[in-house]
Design a protein around this motif. Structure first.
Motif, PDB file in Angstrom:
ATOM      1  N   THR A   1      27.025  49.011 -17.750  1.00  0.00           N
ATOM      2  CA  THR A   1      27.771  49.001 -16.528  1.00  0.00           C
ATOM      3  C   THR A   1      28.943  47.937 -16.291  1.00  0.00           C
ATOM      4  O   THR A   1      29.841  48.177 -15.956  1.00  0.00           O
ATOM      5  CB  THR A   1      26.652  48.483 -15.352  1.00  0.00           C
ATOM      6  OG1 THR A   1      25.498  49.463 -15.399  1.00  0.00           O
ATOM      7  CG2 THR A   1      27.328  48.241 -14.027  1.00  0.00           C
TER       8      THR A   1
ATOM      9  N   THR B   1      31.879  49.311 -18.529  1.00  0.00           N
ATOM     10  CA  THR B   1      32.492  50.491 -17.544  1.00  0.00           C
ATOM     11  C   THR B   1      33.327  49.852 -16.387  1.00  0.00           C
ATOM     12  O   THR B   1      34.325  50.523 -16.080  1.00  0.00           O
ATOM     13  CB  THR B   1      31.413  51.317 -17.111  1.00  0.00           C
ATOM     14  OG1 THR B   1      30.836  52.102 -18.189  1.00  0.00           O
ATOM     15  CG2 THR B   1      32.114  52.500 -16.619  1.00  0.00           C
ATOM     16  N   MET B   2      32.586  48.806 -15.719  1.00  0.00           N
ATOM     17  CA  MET B   2      33.148  48.256 -14.415  1.00  0.00           C
ATOM     18  C   MET B   2      34.397  47.385 -14.799  1.00  0.00           C
ATOM     19  O   MET B   2      35.463  47.375 -14.138  1.00  0.00           O
ATOM     20  CB  MET B   2      32.324  47.563 -13.842  1.00  0.00           C
ATOM     21  CG  MET B   2      31.171  48.597 -13.148  1.00  0.00           C
ATOM     22  SD  MET B   2      31.968  49.812 -11.961  1.00  0.00           S
ATOM     23  CE  MET B   2      33.153  48.937 -10.955  1.00  0.00           C
TER      24      MET B   2
ATOM     25  N   VAL C   1      37.228  50.023 -15.323  1.00  0.00           N
ATOM     26  CA  VAL C   1      37.613  50.484 -14.256  1.00  0.00           C
ATOM     27  C   VAL C   1      38.273  49.550 -13.387  1.00  0.00           C
ATOM     28  O   VAL C   1      39.370  49.766 -12.667  1.00  0.00           O
ATOM     29  CB  VAL C   1      36.346  50.757 -13.342  1.00  0.00           C
ATOM     30  CG1 VAL C   1      36.731  51.251 -12.032  1.00  0.00           C
ATOM     31  CG2 VAL C   1      35.837  52.142 -14.026  1.00  0.00           C
TER      32      VAL C   1
ATOM     33  N   LYS D   1      27.352  51.070  -5.530  1.00  0.00           N
ATOM     34  CA  LYS D   1      28.043  52.131  -6.543  1.00  0.00           C
ATOM     35  C   LYS D   1      28.913  52.859  -5.387  1.00  0.00           C
ATOM     36  O   LYS D   1      29.638  53.354  -5.770  1.00  0.00           O
ATOM     37  CB  LYS D   1      27.015  52.836  -7.336  1.00  0.00           C
ATOM     38  CG  LYS D   1      27.646  54.100  -8.123  1.00  0.00           C
ATOM     39  CD  LYS D   1      26.793  54.722  -9.009  1.00  0.00           C
ATOM     40  CE  LYS D   1      27.193  55.944  -9.701  1.00  0.00           C
ATOM     41  NZ  LYS D   1      26.486  56.613 -10.377  1.00  0.00           N
TER      42      LYS D   1
ATOM     43  N   VAL E   1      32.098  51.199  -4.680  1.00  0.00           N
ATOM     44  CA  VAL E   1      32.918  51.438  -5.688  1.00  0.00           C
ATOM     45  C   VAL E   1      33.689  52.739  -5.865  1.00  0.00           C
ATOM     46  O   VAL E   1      34.878  53.049  -5.920  1.00  0.00           O
ATOM     47  CB  VAL E   1      32.374  51.098  -7.082  1.00  0.00           C
ATOM     48  CG1 VAL E   1      33.390  51.127  -7.983  1.00  0.00           C
ATOM     49  CG2 VAL E   1      31.965  49.597  -6.883  1.00  0.00           C
ATOM     50  N   MET E   2      32.693  53.884  -5.686  1.00  0.00           N
ATOM     51  CA  MET E   2      33.214  55.208  -5.757  1.00  0.00           C
ATOM     52  C   MET E   2      34.229  55.509  -4.390  1.00  0.00           C
ATOM     53  O   MET E   2      35.318  56.235  -4.634  1.00  0.00           O
ATOM     54  CB  MET E   2      32.180  56.202  -5.680  1.00  0.00           C
ATOM     55  CG  MET E   2      31.311  56.117  -6.934  1.00  0.00           C
ATOM     56  SD  MET E   2      29.890  57.265  -7.077  1.00  0.00           S
ATOM     57  CE  MET E   2      30.749  58.888  -6.758  1.00  0.00           C
TER      58      MET E   2
ATOM     59  N   THR F   1      37.634  53.870  -4.901  1.00  0.00           N
ATOM     60  CA  THR F   1      38.552  54.342  -5.912  1.00  0.00           C
ATOM     61  C   THR F   1      39.232  55.697  -5.568  1.00  0.00           C
ATOM     62  O   THR F   1      40.369  56.006  -5.608  1.00  0.00           O
ATOM     63  CB  THR F   1      37.540  54.505  -7.381  1.00  0.00           C
ATOM     64  OG1 THR F   1      36.509  55.407  -7.158  1.00  0.00           O
ATOM     65  CG2 THR F   1      37.534  53.244  -8.000  1.00  0.00           C
TER      66      THR F   1
ATOM     67  N   ALA G   1      33.108  45.884  -6.921  1.00  0.00           N
ATOM     68  CA  ALA G   1      32.741  46.172  -8.096  1.00  0.00           C
ATOM     69  C   ALA G   1      31.920  44.845  -8.875  1.00  0.00           C
ATOM     70  O   ALA G   1      31.038  44.930  -9.467  1.00  0.00           O
ATOM     71  CB  ALA G   1      34.070  46.017  -9.272  1.00  0.00           C
TER      72      ALA G   1
ATOM     73  N   THR H   1      33.143  55.735 -12.972  1.00  0.00           N
ATOM     74  CA  THR H   1      32.013  55.133 -12.213  1.00  0.00           C
ATOM     75  C   THR H   1      30.828  56.202 -11.930  1.00  0.00           C
ATOM     76  O   THR H   1      29.888  55.665 -12.010  1.00  0.00           O
ATOM     77  CB  THR H   1      32.661  54.602 -10.886  1.00  0.00           C
ATOM     78  OG1 THR H   1      33.717  53.705 -11.067  1.00  0.00           O
ATOM     79  CG2 THR H   1      31.572  53.863 -10.069  1.00  0.00           C
TER      80      THR H   1
ATOM     81  N   VAL I   1      27.764  54.639 -14.579  1.00  0.00           N
ATOM     82  CA  VAL I   1      27.190  53.465 -13.770  1.00  0.00           C
ATOM     83  C   VAL I   1      25.869  53.836 -13.107  1.00  0.00           C
ATOM     84  O   VAL I   1      25.862  55.254 -12.441  1.00  0.00           O
ATOM     85  CB  VAL I   1      28.317  52.867 -12.947  1.00  0.00           C
ATOM     86  CG1 VAL I   1      27.499  51.736 -12.005  1.00  0.00           C
ATOM     87  CG2 VAL I   1      29.354  52.367 -13.578  1.00  0.00           C
TER      88      VAL I   1
END
Length: 214
Positions: free
Chosen positions: A12, A15-16, A19, A81, A84-85, A88, A124, A188, A192
């Motif tokens: 996580t 990845t973040m 991102v 999460k 964040v999605m 983005t 994030a 993400t 994640v």
């Protein structure tokens, strides 16, 4: 109690971090040519171009400041999460729409909508803070800040190179930037995982990071 293994929180985190770099790069890449694009949209007076450039650039942060408390409440109820999605995907769509804008008024409206759905960095940070072990939290947030800075530094350079490569076709640059943000959304979504927490744990002060602008 956290249910994720050490491998999960590390995945996580990195990845973040990736991102974070992608999103900050996408967000800052339009800075070098925003005023020039406004000129192409029909604003000919140099003073008017400067004023519009300031208004368009600042409108994003104004709307983000207004909407951030609302998105913070949504995150507490529906998960970090998802936030964040949300941001983005919103930035990807808004940046793509900027490439289709026909005048400066449409550009301003789209930019305001982008700000209303932004807040990526805070989302994030909150997501990472919810899965990182307490003793590694400073380490994790430090890396997020580093990757954000790298993305912010590379963004204007990338924007300038793309503009030069496509012979000042700013619209193509907007579309490519939207593609980067879409990549961040997919990363993400696929990589994640957010742990399930009970209400008492979700209310922990450490989890309630403020949802600021990107």
């Amino acid at each position: 109690m956290r249910t994720e293994t050490p491998i999960s929180w590390q995945r996580t985190l990195w990845t973040m971090a990736a991102v974070q770099a992608i999103m900050m790069m996408a967000f800052s890449s339009m800075g070098p040519f925003l005023a020039l694009f406004i000129g192409q949209l029909g604003v000919k007076n140099q003073h008017a171009v400067e004023v519009w450039a300031g208004v368009v650039a600042s409108s994003n942060f104004l709307m983000s400041a207004i909407m951030s408390p609302i998105w913070g409440g949504v995150a507490d109820k529906h998960g970090k999460k998802m936030m964040v999605m949300r941001t983005t995907l919103a930035i990807a769509i808004a940046t793509c729409l900027m490439g289709f804008s026909r005048n400066v008024y449409e550009l301003l409206i789209i930019r305001m909508l982008q700000g209303a759905f932004s807040g990526f960095s805070a989302s994030a940070n909150a997501l990472v803070a919810s899965v990182i072990p307490e003793e590694r939290l400073g380490y994790a947030l430090g890396w997020l800040s580093t990757f954000a800075m790298v993305g912010s530094l590379l963004g204007p350079l990338l924007g300038g190179v793309l503009v030069d490569t496509f012979h000042h076709n700013y619209r193509i640059v907007f579309f490519l930037t939207a593609l980067f943000a879409s990549t961040a959304f997919i990363l993400t979504w696929l990589l994640v995982r957010e742990p399930r927490v009970n209400a008492e744990h979700a209310a922990s002060p450490r989890k309630r990071l403020s949802h600021r602008a990107v």
